[in-house]
Write an enzyme that holds these catalytic residues in place. Structure first.
Site, PDB file in Angstrom:
ATOM      1  N   GLU A 194       0.804  -1.227   0.000  1.00  0.00           N
ATOM      2  CA  GLU A 194       0.000   0.000   0.000  1.00  0.00           C
ATOM      3  C   GLU A 194       0.836   1.276   0.000  1.00  0.00           C
ATOM      4  OE1 GLU A 194      -3.412   0.120   2.525  1.00  0.00           O
ATOM      5  OE2 GLU A 194      -4.128  -1.821   1.835  1.00  0.00           O
ATOM      6  N   GLU A 247      -5.253  -8.332   0.462  1.00  0.00           N
ATOM      7  CA  GLU A 247      -6.016  -7.916   1.640  1.00  0.00           C
ATOM      8  C   GLU A 247      -7.452  -7.667   1.225  1.00  0.00           C
ATOM      9  OE1 GLU A 247      -4.550  -4.850   4.256  1.00  0.00           O
ATOM     10  OE2 GLU A 247      -2.468  -5.413   3.859  1.00  0.00           O
TER      11      GLU A 247
HETATM   12  C1  BG6 Z   1      -4.370  -1.852   4.949  1.00  0.00           C
HETATM   13  C2  BG6 Z   1      -3.055  -2.205   5.524  1.00  0.00           C
HETATM   14  O1  BG6 Z   1      -4.357  -0.483   4.759  1.00  0.00           O
HETATM   15  O2  BG6 Z   1      -5.530  -2.041   5.692  1.00  0.00           O
HETATM   16  C3  BG6 Z   1      -3.088  -3.003   6.800  1.00  0.00           C
HETATM   17  O3  BG6 Z   1      -2.192  -2.793   4.595  1.00  0.00           O
HETATM   18  C4  BG6 Z   1      -4.262  -2.550   7.645  1.00  0.00           C
HETATM   19  O4  BG6 Z   1      -1.858  -2.846   7.421  1.00  0.00           O
HETATM   20  C5  BG6 Z   1      -5.534  -2.817   6.880  1.00  0.00           C
HETATM   21  O5  BG6 Z   1      -4.311  -3.112   8.916  1.00  0.00           O
HETATM   22  C6  BG6 Z   1      -6.793  -2.448   7.634  1.00  0.00           C
HETATM   23  O6  BG6 Z   1      -6.693  -1.135   8.103  1.00  0.00           O
HETATM   24  P1  BG6 Z   1      -6.928  -0.754   9.624  1.00  0.00           P
HETATM   25  O7  BG6 Z   1      -6.617   0.676   9.741  1.00  0.00           O
HETATM   26  O8  BG6 Z   1      -8.357  -1.052   9.878  1.00  0.00           O
HETATM   27  O9  BG6 Z   1      -6.004  -1.605  10.399  1.00  0.00           O
END
Ligand code: BG6
Length: 465
Positions: free
Chosen positions: A164, A365
């Site tokens: 990201e 993700e």
């Molecule tokens: C992505 C990241 O932005 O989203 C992760 O690569 C992150 O590191 C995930 O944990 C979810 O975001 P958040 O802020 O809810 O943890």
């Protein structure tokens, strides 16, 4: 292939990142990363720090056993840069050994590792020199990645260069916990691109591995059919999405985004030879790893919006800079944390990425963050998570059947870990980790209902959707 079917050998996996799950923040020669600098006390912070996290550094064997029980075919995790490279020019054998053991254990259980080289955890020694905004980061990142490729390329086939990058630039202060000027973040972005093209080339020269970037690309809608709203959406698309894939996939910068940066006095410095480096055909990625959570809807900004110059979190780029204003999408529901639930947006995103670059895609993700606690029966009945994944996966199956090449799905997250900026309160895992925001409790693992659902889905290669 029928609708709702996935290709044979599809990589059903799950995802984590080092600083959010490992803990062991100062053990065996590790130096702090930029995320380790807050303290875990209610007085200092509203959320947990990352010092113990999910204690994966000590419980990795148990965690891999759970992954194997779930039937995972892939595990996407990151290597902690500050664990491997605790000082400039120093590489830590104990850190390297930790990942040797983890990778070997995964392979023993027939789980394919997909390794991220950098996931938000810039070593503090590099940050003290200005972090990515300092050109020195290009070489430091390259040298660190060279160590990884030489050490693990015989057993790790799939690599991600940077997680990201777009969010690291657009929501820098939120993610890295360090104050960052927008201009420095964009300069850092240029250095990340140069570091990555050099590393991709090296990977192609010295290994048989596959390598690609892992941005967070997601659909941008315009609120109405007013052409000015469409312009706002195009601008955000350029700044949020294509600016981060064009340099790697096409070897050139996105001109809409560059014009925007110039108009806001945010343009980065390009040195002689930089643009030639980007163009090198040996530096094109083999695949695109995409992280997708939700979509964004924007409209033309009004006078009030023009005053907003701040970022939200990774998925709410509130900053308008006079180019767009983020707005609610009345067609979409949101999670407890306000992120839009948009499975069709997932399909739109993948179609766009495929259409633009024609490179295989792996999802690294995707998930839903929720407040959860153990029920009296010692379980987590997370039907909402199952519903979320079912809706996203149905769209994914359609997308694949439409001809978009997707070879794996690695939802966030394998087990509960510390959210980037919303702590332990926001849980994503198939496996519950027994700890609170500040109270570490037992750190024991519990299988949620979604664990069993995912296991069944993997067993049927998604045909039971
Ligand atoms: C992505 C990241 O932005 O989203 C992760 O690569 C992150 O590191 C995930 O944990 C979810 O975001 P958040 O802020 O809810 O943890």
């Amino acid at each position: 292939m029928n609708k709702n079917k996935f290709p044979d050998n599809f990589y059903w996996g799950a995802s984590t990142s080092a600083y959010q799950c490992e803990g062991g923040w100062n053990e065996d020669g590790k130096t702090p990363g930029i995320n380790d600098i807050i303290e875990n006390t209610p007085q200092n912070s509203e959320i947990s720090d990352f010092k113990i996290a999910s204690d994966h550094y000590h419980r990795w064997k148990e965690d891999v056993a759970l992954m194997a029980e779930m039937g995972l075919k892939m595990y996407r995790f990151s290597i902690s840069w500050p664990r491997i490279n605790p000082a400039q020019g120093v590489y830590n054998e104990k850190g390297l050994k930790f990942y040797d053991d983890l990778i070997d254990e995964l392979k023993k259980n027939n789980i394919e590792p997909l390794v991220t080289m950098f996931h938000f955890d810039t070593p503090i020694w590099l940050q003290d020199m200005g972090g990515w905004a300092n050109r020195i980061a290009i070489d430091e990142y390259y040298k660190y990645c060279e160590v990884l490729l030489k050490r693990y390329s015989k057993k790790v086939k799939y690599w991600q260069t940077i997680n990201e990058q777009n969010m690291y630039v657009l929501a820098a202060a939120v993610i890295s916990k360090t104050p960052t000027q927008a201009k420095d973040a964009w300069q850092g972005n240029h250095h990340m691109n140069l570091g990555q093209v050099k590393v991709i080339k090296l990977c192609h020269q010295i290994t048989d591995c596959k390598i690609g970037p892992a941005p967070n690309i997601s659909a941008v809608y315009h609120e109405t059919s007013n052409p000015e709203d469409k312009i706002a959406a195009q601008t955000l698309d350029a700044i949020r999405n294509w600016m981060f894939l064009d340099p790697l996939c096409y070897g050139r910068y996105n001109s809409l985004a560059v014009n925007y940066l110039k108009s806001k006095d945010l343009m980065f410095k390009i040195e002689k030879g930089d643009l030639e480096l980007l163009k090198d055909p040996m530096s094109r990625p083999d695949f695109i790893a995409n992280n997708y959570y939700c979509s964004t809807t924007v409209r033309k900004p009004n006078d009030e919006d023009l005053k907003i110059e701040k970022t939200g979190d990774q998925h709410n780029i509130k900053s308008s800079f006079g180019a767009f204003a983020q707005t609610k999408n009345k067609f979409l529901k949101t999670t407890q944390f306000g992120w839009e639930i948009d499975p069709i947006g997932f399909r739109i995103t993948l179609r766009d990425v495929w259409d633009r670059y024609h490179l295989p895609i792996v999802i690294t993700e995707c998930g839903i963050g929720c407040r959860e606690k153990l029920d009296k029966d010692g379980k987590i009945h997370d039907q909402y998570r199952i519903d979320f994944y079912e809706s996203y996966l149905k769209e994914l199956a359609i997308t694949i059947n439409e001809g978009v090449e997707v070879f794996g799905f690695n939802p966030w997250s394998c087990f509960d870990l510390v959210s980037t900026h919303e702590g332990m309160e926001k849980r994503y895992g198939f496996i519950y980790v027994d700890r609170g925001e500040f109270d570490l409790r037992t750190l024991n693992r519990y299988k949620k209902d979604s664990f069993f659902w995912y296991k069944e889905l993997i067993k049927n290669n998604g045909s039971n959707l």
